[in-house]
Motif scaffolding. Structure first.
Motif: not given
Length: 154
Positions: A121-124, A126-137
């Motif tokens: 599900p997206n709730r699970i 989502g964090p696996f996609i968003v967190v690495p992007i935020l850490v990279t930025l």
């Protein structure tokens, strides 16, 4: 006296030989008796009900363990009860072949774990996609910021 006990032993052996042969033949007949009759009975009684139950499910649900575990358990128990009624060993080669055929027909497209392969599900997810992007930025911004503040570094 020694020859008399040897003769008695030989006579006893000759009387027991037919009994031993009878036991071996009975075991062979029992083992062979489970062949075609057992296969016919599990197909008529067990597989027929399993087919009807599986037809009531959508084909997409066949790989869902939650949807099929009860039906599969009933099929297994049915093969055991038929073997018990026919005084056959269980499990046996015929049961193995029977279940291989069932799996080839109903479960050939399923994964090895028995679960449907689908995205979480997206709730699970989502964090696996968003967190690495935020850490990279964040790391990129930190490197740029530190490179502009080069004075004061010893």
């Amino acid at each position: 006296m020694g020859s008399q006990s040897g003769a008695t032993a030989t006579a006893t052996l000759h009387r027991q030989t037919p009994l031993l042969c009878f036991i071996v033949v009975c075991q062979c007949v029992l083992a062979l008796g489970c062949g075609p009759n057992y296969t016919f009975n599990i197909e008529e009684f067990c597989l027929a009900k399993f087919r009807l139950d599986m037809q009531n499910l959508e084909q997409g649900q066949w790989c869902s363990w939650e949807d099929t575990v009860e039906l599969y358990g009933e099929l297994t128990n049915c093969t055991f009860l038929v073997a018990q009624k026919m005084e056959c060993f269980w499990p046996n080669r015929l049961v193995d072949e029977f279940f291989i055929q069932v799996h080839r027909h109903y479960f050939h497209d399923c994964s090895l774990s028995g679960r449907l392969l689908r995205d979480p599900p997206n709730r699970i997810l989502g964090p696996f996609i968003v967190v690495p992007i935020l850490v990279t930025l964040l790391m990129t911004a930190l490197v740029v910021w530190r490179s502009k503040r080069s004075e004061g570094i010893v």
